[in-house]
Write an enzyme that holds these catalytic residues in place. Structure first.
Site, short mmCIF file in Angstrom:
data_model
loop_
_atom_site.label_atom_id
_atom_site.label_comp_id
_atom_site.label_asym_id
_atom_site.label_seq_id
_atom_site.Cartn_x
_atom_site.Cartn_y
_atom_site.Cartn_z
N PRO A 10 31.82 35.61 41.77
CA PRO A 10 30.39 35.37 41.65
C PRO A 10 29.94 34.79 40.30
CG PRO A 10 30.87 37.73 41.60
CD PRO A 10 32.14 37.02 42.00
N ASN A 11 28.98 33.90 40.42
CA ASN A 11 28.30 33.25 39.29
C ASN A 11 29.13 32.15 38.63
OD1 ASN A 11 25.91 34.92 39.48
ND2 ASN A 11 27.18 36.57 38.67
N ARG A 18 25.66 28.26 32.78
CA ARG A 18 25.66 29.71 32.56
C ARG A 18 26.26 30.05 31.19
NH1 ARG A 18 29.91 33.97 35.27
NH2 ARG A 18 28.95 35.86 34.47
N TYR A 23 31.05 30.71 28.15
CA TYR A 23 31.91 30.12 29.19
C TYR A 23 32.18 28.62 28.99
CZ TYR A 23 31.01 34.59 31.43
OH TYR A 23 30.94 35.94 31.69
N ASN A 74 39.97 34.42 39.50
CA ASN A 74 38.99 34.92 38.53
C ASN A 74 38.01 35.77 39.32
OD1 ASN A 74 37.01 35.50 36.71
ND2 ASN A 74 36.96 33.45 35.79
N ALA A 77 32.62 39.39 37.88
CA ALA A 77 32.16 40.77 37.68
C ALA A 77 32.84 41.76 38.62
CB ALA A 77 30.64 40.84 37.85
N ASP A 87 42.28 46.30 46.41
CA ASP A 87 43.16 46.57 47.55
C ASP A 87 43.65 45.27 48.18
OD1 ASP A 87 42.93 49.28 47.14
OD2 ASP A 87 41.53 49.64 48.79
N ARG A 110 34.05 41.83 24.56
CA ARG A 110 32.66 41.82 25.01
C ARG A 110 32.16 43.25 25.30
NH1 ARG A 110 32.16 37.46 29.52
NH2 ARG A 110 29.95 37.86 29.07
N ARG A 114 33.12 45.62 30.45
CA ARG A 114 34.06 44.54 30.80
C ARG A 114 35.49 44.85 30.35
NH1 ARG A 114 30.54 40.30 32.28
NH2 ARG A 114 28.59 40.39 31.13
C1 DQA Z 1 34.69 36.51 33.61
C2 DQA Z 1 34.43 37.78 32.79
C3 DQA Z 1 33.64 38.78 33.61
O1 DQA Z 1 33.37 39.94 32.82
C4 DQA Z 1 32.30 38.18 34.04
O2 DQA Z 1 31.61 39.09 34.86
C5 DQA Z 1 32.44 36.87 34.69
C6 DQA Z 1 33.42 35.91 34.18
C7 DQA Z 1 35.38 35.41 32.78
O3 DQA Z 1 35.88 34.47 33.39
O4 DQA Z 1 35.38 35.47 31.55
O5 DQA Z 1 31.67 36.51 35.58
O6 DQA Z 1 35.57 36.85 34.68
#
Ligand code: DQA
Length: 144
Positions: A10-11, A18, A23, A74, A77, A87, A110, A114
């Site tokens: 997600p995201n 973002r 990132y 990846n 979150a 699982d 961070r 996390r």
């Molecule tokens: C992430 C790190 C995670 O904590 C975060 O929620 C992300 C991106 C990263 O690629 O650094 O969405 O997986």
């Protein structure tokens, strides 16, 4: 030629806009293009996908098991709390395929929430903190 699923949670479809301080400036289309190029150069067949849905991500991991694919994941979150995703990842590695957990940032530098990954314990390995190159490093490792 070996099949590799390159999956983002997600995201991550919002890369580029973002939090670029964390990132970077590469957008998701750019990430996808780099991953495909790297995989093709190394003789791998890439399936590159992104979803905001936990259920869809889990179904893709089931598909990776059924198709005997290695996985670069990846989990975004979901990394920090999704036992259902863990699982599904365990099914991948128990099937004999490799699964590399990747992160663009280094989550350990961070917020405290996390610092914990529920996925790492069932992953083959983890690569974090190298920007979008984390994905490329994982693809190279799978080609070795
Ligand atoms: C992430 C790190 C995670 O904590 C975060 O929620 C992300 C991106 C990263 O690629 O650094 O969405 O997986």
């Amino acid at each position: 030629m070996a099949l590799v699923f390159i999956l983002s949670g997600p995201n991550l479809g919002r890369l580029g806009s973002r939090e670029p301080d964390i990132y970077g400036n590469t957008d998701y289309a750019g990430l996808e293009a780099k991953c495909k190029e790297q995989a093709h150069t190394l003789g791998l067949i890439p399936e590159v996908r992104q979803t905001d849905s936990e259920s869809e991500l889990i179904h893709w991991l089931h598909e990776a098991v059924d198709r005997g694919a290695d996985v670069v994941l990846n989990p975004a979150a979901f990394t920090h709390y999704s036992y259902a995703l863990r699982d599904a990842c365990a099914m991948v590695t128990k099937s004999g395929s490799r699964l590399i957990e990747v992160h663009i940032s280094n989550p350990h530098t961070r917020e405290e929430f996390r610092h914990k990954s529920v996925v790492s314990g069932v992953a083959t390995g983890v690569i974090a903190g190298f920007g979008v190159d984390s994905y490329l490093l994982a693809i190279s490792q799978l080609a070795r």
